[in-house]
Design a protein around this motif. Sequence first.
Motif, short mmCIF file in Angstrom:
data_model
loop_
_atom_site.label_atom_id
_atom_site.label_comp_id
_atom_site.label_asym_id
_atom_site.label_seq_id
_atom_site.Cartn_x
_atom_site.Cartn_y
_atom_site.Cartn_z
N ASP A 1 0.84 -1.21 0.00
CA ASP A 1 0.00 0.00 0.00
C ASP A 1 0.87 1.25 0.00
O ASP A 1 0.57 2.24 -0.69
N ASP A 2 1.95 1.22 0.78
CA ASP A 2 2.85 2.37 0.84
C ASP A 2 3.52 2.61 -0.51
O ASP A 2 3.64 3.75 -0.96
N ALA A 3 3.95 1.52 -1.17
CA ALA A 3 4.57 1.67 -2.49
C ALA A 3 3.58 2.20 -3.51
O ALA A 3 3.91 3.05 -4.34
N LEU A 4 2.34 1.74 -3.44
CA LEU A 4 1.33 2.17 -4.41
C LEU A 4 0.81 3.57 -4.16
O LEU A 4 0.17 4.17 -5.02
N ARG A 5 1.10 4.13 -2.96
CA ARG A 5 0.72 5.52 -2.70
C ARG A 5 1.44 6.48 -3.65
O ARG A 5 0.97 7.57 -3.91
N CYS A 6 2.60 6.05 -4.12
CA CYS A 6 3.34 6.89 -5.07
C CYS A 6 2.63 6.94 -6.41
O CYS A 6 2.91 7.80 -7.24
N THR A 7 1.72 5.98 -6.65
CA THR A 7 0.95 5.97 -7.89
C THR A 7 -0.26 6.88 -7.69
O THR A 7 -1.28 6.48 -7.15
N SER A 8 -0.13 8.11 -8.12
CA SER A 8 -1.11 9.14 -7.77
C SER A 8 -2.46 8.94 -8.44
O SER A 8 -3.47 9.37 -7.93
N LYS A 9 -2.49 8.29 -9.60
CA LYS A 9 -3.74 8.09 -10.31
C LYS A 9 -4.37 6.77 -9.84
O LYS A 9 -4.01 5.70 -10.29
N LYS A 10 -5.29 6.86 -8.91
CA LYS A 10 -5.89 5.66 -8.34
C LYS A 10 -6.96 5.10 -9.27
O LYS A 10 -7.50 5.79 -10.10
N GLY A 11 -7.27 3.83 -9.08
CA GLY A 11 -8.30 3.21 -9.90
C GLY A 11 -8.35 1.72 -9.64
O GLY A 11 -7.70 1.18 -8.75
N TRP A 12 -9.15 1.03 -10.46
CA TRP A 12 -9.36 -0.40 -10.26
C TRP A 12 -8.07 -1.18 -10.40
O TRP A 12 -7.86 -2.19 -9.71
N ALA A 13 -7.17 -0.75 -11.29
CA ALA A 13 -5.93 -1.49 -11.52
C ALA A 13 -5.05 -1.49 -10.27
O ALA A 13 -4.44 -2.51 -9.93
N VAL A 14 -4.97 -0.36 -9.59
CA VAL A 14 -4.16 -0.26 -8.37
C VAL A 14 -4.76 -1.15 -7.28
O VAL A 14 -4.05 -1.91 -6.62
N HIS A 15 -6.06 -1.06 -7.10
CA HIS A 15 -6.74 -1.87 -6.08
C HIS A 15 -6.58 -3.35 -6.37
O HIS A 15 -6.32 -4.16 -5.47
#
Length: 282
Positions: free
Chosen positions: A231-245
Amino acid sequence: MSGVQDKFTVVGECKNDRLLLRLPNPDEIDNLIIKPYALEHPFLSECEHACMRLSRACGLDVPRTWLFQDRWTRRADIECLAYAVERFDFDKRGNKIKMLDFCSLMGRSPEDKYDVSTEELFDCASGLLNETDYIRLAETYLFGWLVGNGDMHAKNFSVFVLSDGSYALAPVYDMLSTWAVMGDDTLALPLNGTTTPKTNDVADFFIPVIGVKRAEQIAERIQNEAKPYIDDALRCTSKKGWAVHKFAKRFSERISRRCTAFLDCLERMTPESTDIEPEVGL
C-alpha cells in the motif's frame, strides 16, 4: 522474469528527501541501478520496492531502494514509476568488490541458471559459506517462496570474494513477487523434484537450517506487513483506480494465504521437530 527489465546506472544523491539523479563525472562511481517502468508489467517497480523493504523488515541484508516518476513513459490510468536500488559492489573507498553468482560458483554458464535444483544450490553453498551466511541464504530463499517469487534462479544469489579467498553472501537483490506481477510463482529451481513443492516439503527442507522460531518470525512478519508495504509503495501511484486496487489485493491476499499455510504446517509439526536448532548443511 528474465530479460523483462532494462537497467542502467547513474549517480544518485538524496537531498531534502528527494532523490536526484545525474550522469557520473569522470572517475566517479555510478552508485545506483535504475530499472525503468516496464509497460508489459505494470506495478513491477512498486512490487520489487515493497518486497525489498519487507525483506529488510524481516532482518535480511538489503540495499536501499527508491521509487520515482518515469518521465519517459506515460499512461492515462496510473503513474508510471521507475525503481532505483543502491549498488553494493563497491567498498567505501570506491574499489570494485569481486562478486560471483551461484551459476558461476557451480561451474555453469549463464544460460544454465534455471538448470539446477534448489538442493544443488544449497549443496554448493554449504561448502563455501560460513554458518551465518548459509542460514541467511536459507532465510532469503524462504522469504522469496513466501512472497511468491518464482524467479529465484542461480544468478539471483551471489557472494563477495574476500581478500583471503573466502566467500561472504552478498545482499538480497531482484526480490519480488512474480505471482503478483505475472500470476506465476512456480519455483525457478525445483525443490524435491518439482517447481511447485508442497508447503510441508518447503518446511522440511528449511527448518533444519533456519529453525522453527526464526521461520515463524519471517512468516508472521510477512503476513502482518505485506499489505502495508505494498500500500505504501502504491501511494506513489497518484492516479488511483481499479488497476491499483486489483494489484494490491492480488499481492497481499496470495502472500497471506501462503504464510498462513506455512505457519499451520509448522504448528502441525511434531514436538521433536519444533526443537530443531539451526545447523549447517542438509
